[in-house]
Each structure stands twice: as C-alpha cells, then as structure tokens.
Design a protein around this motif. Structure first.
Motif, PDB file in Angstrom:
ATOM      1  N   THR A 277      40.410  33.634  50.558  1.00 57.21           N
ATOM      2  CA  THR A 277      39.344  34.479  51.109  1.00 57.21           C
ATOM      3  C   THR A 277      39.457  35.909  50.584  1.00 57.21           C
ATOM      4  O   THR A 277      38.465  36.510  50.144  1.00 57.21           O
ATOM      5  CB  THR A 277      39.404  34.494  52.641  1.00 57.21           C
ATOM      6  N   LEU A 278      40.681  36.460  50.609  1.00 61.68           N
ATOM      7  CA  LEU A 278      40.875  37.834  50.150  1.00 61.68           C
ATOM      8  C   LEU A 278      40.600  37.963  48.658  1.00 61.68           C
ATOM      9  O   LEU A 278      40.035  38.958  48.201  1.00 61.68           O
ATOM     10  CB  LEU A 278      42.302  38.289  50.464  1.00 61.68           C
ATOM     11  N   ASN A 320      53.868  39.928  35.960  1.00 61.28           N
ATOM     12  CA  ASN A 320      52.955  38.910  35.435  1.00 61.28           C
ATOM     13  C   ASN A 320      51.505  39.382  35.471  1.00 61.28           C
ATOM     14  O   ASN A 320      50.726  39.105  34.551  1.00 61.28           O
ATOM     15  CB  ASN A 320      53.102  37.609  36.238  1.00 61.28           C
ATOM     16  N   MET A 321      51.139  40.120  36.528  1.00 56.89           N
ATOM     17  CA  MET A 321      49.763  40.615  36.617  1.00 56.89           C
ATOM     18  C   MET A 321      49.490  41.691  35.568  1.00 56.89           C
ATOM     19  O   MET A 321      48.395  41.747  35.014  1.00 56.89           O
ATOM     20  CB  MET A 321      49.482  41.150  38.030  1.00 56.89           C
ATOM     21  N   ILE A 322      50.475  42.535  35.291  1.00 56.10           N
ATOM     22  CA  ILE A 322      50.317  43.546  34.245  1.00 56.10           C
ATOM     23  C   ILE A 322      50.090  42.886  32.893  1.00 56.10           C
ATOM     24  O   ILE A 322      49.318  43.360  32.060  1.00 56.10           O
ATOM     25  CB  ILE A 322      51.555  44.463  34.206  1.00 56.10           C
ATOM     26  N   GLU A 323      50.759  41.748  32.693  1.00 62.35           N
ATOM     27  CA  GLU A 323      50.641  41.029  31.421  1.00 62.35           C
ATOM     28  C   GLU A 323      49.446  40.076  31.387  1.00 62.35           C
ATOM     29  O   GLU A 323      49.306  39.300  30.444  1.00 62.35           O
ATOM     30  CB  GLU A 323      51.934  40.262  31.150  1.00 62.35           C
ATOM     31  N   GLY A 324      48.609  40.116  32.437  1.00 61.16           N
ATOM     32  CA  GLY A 324      47.382  39.327  32.417  1.00 61.16           C
ATOM     33  C   GLY A 324      47.405  38.076  33.258  1.00 61.16           C
ATOM     34  O   GLY A 324      46.506  37.237  33.139  1.00 61.16           O
ATOM     35  N   GLY A 325      48.413  37.903  34.103  1.00 58.07           N
ATOM     36  CA  GLY A 325      48.490  36.713  34.957  1.00 58.07           C
ATOM     37  C   GLY A 325      47.399  36.694  36.016  1.00 58.07           C
ATOM     38  O   GLY A 325      46.849  37.736  36.389  1.00 58.07           O
ATOM     39  N   ASP A 326      47.075  35.517  36.508  1.00 62.24           N
ATOM     40  CA  ASP A 326      46.040  35.350  37.525  1.00 62.24           C
ATOM     41  C   ASP A 326      46.497  35.983  38.844  1.00 62.24           C
ATOM     42  O   ASP A 326      47.557  35.647  39.368  1.00 62.24           O
ATOM     43  CB  ASP A 326      45.747  33.859  37.723  1.00 62.24           C
ATOM     44  N   GLU A 327      45.693  36.880  39.401  1.00 59.96           N
ATOM     45  CA  GLU A 327      46.094  37.605  40.604  1.00 59.96           C
ATOM     46  C   GLU A 327      46.232  36.682  41.816  1.00 59.96           C
ATOM     47  O   GLU A 327      47.178  36.798  42.588  1.00 59.96           O
ATOM     48  CB  GLU A 327      45.078  38.716  40.907  1.00 59.96           C
ATOM     49  N   GLN A 328      45.281  35.771  41.983  1.00 61.03           N
ATOM     50  CA  GLN A 328      45.339  34.877  43.140  1.00 61.03           C
ATOM     51  C   GLN A 328      46.593  34.008  43.097  1.00 61.03           C
ATOM     52  O   GLN A 328      47.262  33.812  44.115  1.00 61.03           O
ATOM     53  CB  GLN A 328      44.084  34.001  43.190  1.00 61.03           C
ATOM     54  N   LEU A 329      46.922  33.521  41.921  1.00 64.01           N
ATOM     55  CA  LEU A 329      48.103  32.668  41.780  1.00 64.01           C
ATOM     56  C   LEU A 329      49.379  33.457  42.063  1.00 64.01           C
ATOM     57  O   LEU A 329      50.294  32.953  42.735  1.00 64.01           O
ATOM     58  CB  LEU A 329      48.145  32.088  40.369  1.00 64.01           C
ATOM     59  N   GLN A 330      49.459  34.689  41.586  1.00 61.03           N
ATOM     60  CA  GLN A 330      50.651  35.505  41.829  1.00 61.03           C
ATOM     61  C   GLN A 330      50.784  35.857  43.307  1.00 61.03           C
ATOM     62  O   GLN A 330      51.891  35.830  43.864  1.00 61.03           O
ATOM     63  CB  GLN A 330      50.599  36.782  40.981  1.00 61.03           C
ATOM     64  N   LEU A 331      49.685  36.180  43.952  1.00 66.51           N
ATOM     65  CA  LEU A 331      49.723  36.486  45.386  1.00 66.51           C
ATOM     66  C   LEU A 331      50.119  35.242  46.188  1.00 66.51           C
ATOM     67  O   LEU A 331      50.909  35.330  47.136  1.00 66.51           O
ATOM     68  CB  LEU A 331      48.356  37.000  45.845  1.00 66.51           C
TER      69      LEU A 331
END
Length: 350
Positions: A277-278, A320-331
């Motif tokens: 949702t977020l 990982n997010m800085i390097e382009g990783g998926d934000e939802q997956l990292q969260l």
C-alpha cells in the motif's frame, strides 16, 4: 517598446528557480568549504589550475564551486565559450567521450582581449563533467587518454557523489577535493538572506529550522523547500510543520505508525499488505526506513543482536536502492526481518 525591452531581462531572471538565482557567483560566496575555496582562490590568482575531482554528498556545493571558479577565471562575455558543462547521467557513453568531449578538448584557445585584464584569462579551456561516477568504465578509460593528450589546452573538473566509482587511473590524474555536508549554522545564514531577499513572512522564517532538519545538509533541497513554502503561503495556504513534511516528501507520522503496527503484528501477510500500500502511494522506501531506525533502536523488546542484524540489513537495503534496486523489495526485505525479530523476542519473553 524600449521600456519593454528594458524590463524583459528582469522578468526572465525572476522566473528562475531560487536554487539557480541564488547560486554563488564567486568563490567568496560559497558556504563552509573553507579549505577548498582557499586552494581554488589561489588558482584564480595565479591562473594555474590542475585537473580537479570534486566529490561529496548532494547539495554540498560541488557544481556551484566549479561554475564560480570558471566565472572568476574569464570575463563574463568569454567564460561560456571556454567552458563545456556536461551532465554525465544523460551523456555517459563512450561515443560522447570520443566525439563531443574530444572535439572540444582539442580546440585551440584564442588569446584574451586587453579589456579583460582584470581576469586571469588562462590559456586553456575547462570541461565540467557532472555526475562522473555514472560514466561507464569504458568511457572513463577513454577519458583518461583524452586528459593526457590535451592537458596543455584543456582542464577537466570531474564532479561525483561517490569517488570509489571513478576508476583509479582517472582519479589519480586529478587533485581531489572532498566536500562536506553543510552544517545548519552556515545553511541557516544563507537561507535567512534568501528569505529576506524574497520578502518572506515571519511565519515562513519560523520554519527555517525545520527546513534545515529535513534537508540534512543538502543546501539545494533546503532552498527548493523554502521556495515551495513561500509559493504555498503566497497562495493563501497555511504552512505548518505537517505541511512542510509533506512538501519535503517525508512520510507523515501516521504512515510510519501504521508500518510500525504492521511490524508488531507478527503477521507477514499483514506487513506485506501495508508495504504494498505504501509503495503504491509513492512513499520513499529510504525515507520510511530512516523513520523506522529511531523506533527500532529505542525499542525495549528487541535484544542487541536483533538490533544489529536490522541495522546491517537496513544499510544493505539503502546501498541496493542507491545502485538501482527495487524499493518495494528492499523495504519488504527489512520489514520481513523485523517481523521475525519481534516474533523471536516475543517467544523469548514468554
């Protein structure tokens, strides 16, 4: 007709974003970076300049320093012809290095006019390569050779956030200058000056401390947020701390509490739905994790080992997010570990 022409440049200037309008025009106007400014000021005085590598966090003044340096080296009518500014995030392939950069670097330099004697007018050009850490390794290798071949008539200023992403053979050819995050004291002085220049109200000035807190050393973000606050206030909207948090893109406390409650539910499905949702509502995973860190550190139910594991996982997620990783997956990865840690602590306490 003449009156219209006379007022037109002022109108154009007023329409510029504040971050461009109040960008430092000289090295003396640059805040906080004392050692860097002192060294480059000597280069202005002597007209001798090595290749530069400016690195540091966003909004610390790297591009502003590079442009201010160029403004002081040449007359205003000439410096734009002597400087090629490229943003490497848009033009980072090897073809740009071999064609556009190589062509400009190889051009001969015309002699300065006598009416420009107040400026050093050094006999070289400057290429500013912003976001150089996003240039591909092959293009960096090609750039290294161009620097060697044309150093007599061209100087390079490489600007990046992460110096480790610039190949060593390229970095070793440059004088390195590290930019620090700006302290709130120097940022506030500059923001107060801008607020006075723009005739901001007292209620807007009262939010300066909150703006500095949200900016976290990023002067560009602070000035942009102040302009957004001024625009909203000018439109008759009430701007308080909650509205300021929304302007800055920070998740509201209610959203953070909702995510925290989902972590305490000991249910992966519940947590997953909240994360989805977020993410769908566009909240930044990095900002959500930053808001969760104080809660995780101060929580009394989690043991020290669980807190350490979560801190490591959050650091990995941010990388990982800085390097382009998926934000939802990292969260989701961090929240999954948090649910597991809370479940373990609950079992131990029982």
């Amino acid at each position: 007709m003449s009156d219209e022409l006379a007022t037109q440049p002022t109108l154009v200037q007023d329409n510029r974003p504040w971050v461009e309008r109040y960008r430092p025009k000289s090295l003396q106007e640059v805040s906080h970076q004392t050692e860097v400014v002192a060294t480059l000021q000597n280069a202005v005085t002597t007209g001798r300049l090595p290749h530069l590598l400016l690195y540091g966090p966003p909004g610390s003044g790297k591009t502003s320093v590079a442009l201010a340096l160029c403004r002081q080296l040449w007359h205003p009518s000439q410096w734009r012809r002597r400087v090629l500014e490229l943003n490497a995030s848009d033009e980072r392939g090897i073809s740009v290095v071999r064609n556009k950069i190589k062509h400009f670097a190889s051009l001969t330099v015309a002699k300065g006019n006598n009416d420009m004697e107040n400026y050093p007018n050094p006999p070289f050009k400057i290429i500013i390569l912003d976001e150089a850490d996003t240039v591909t390794p092959d293009a960096q290798a090609a750039l290294r050779r161009i620097i060697e071949a044309h150093s007599k008539i061209t100087r390079f200023i490489l600007i990046c956030n992460y110096v480790t992403r610039v190949i060593e053979p390229l970095a070793s050819r440059c004088a390195k200058f590290r930019f620090q995050s700006l302290p709130p004291s120097s940022m506030k002085a500059r923001l107060e000056w801008i607020a006075n220049e723009q005739n901001c109200s007292e209620s807007e000035k009262d939010l300066l401390d909150d703006i500095l807190e949200y900016a976290d050393g990023d002067m560009r973000q602070a000035v942009t947020t102040l302009q957004s606050v001024h625009s909203l206030a000018a439109g008759g909207a009430k701007v308080d701390k909650a509205a300021l948090a929304e302007i800055a893109g920070l998740p509201p406390p209610a959203i953070v509490d909702m995510l925290w409650t989902a972590l305490l539910s000991n249910s992966f499905d519940t947590m997953e739905k909240v994360v989805e949702t977020l993410s769908a509502e566009g909240f930044s995973a990095q900002l959500l994790l930053s808001a969760l860190v104080p809660k995780l550190v101060t929580d009394q139910d989690l043991n020290e080992l669980s807190k350490a594991e979560l801190a490591i996982r959050i650091a990995e997620a941010e990388k990982n997010m800085i390097e382009g990783g998926d934000e939802q997956l990292q969260l989701l990865t961090v929240c999954s570990l948090a649910v597991s840690c809370f479940e373990q602590s609950k079992t131990i306490n029982q």
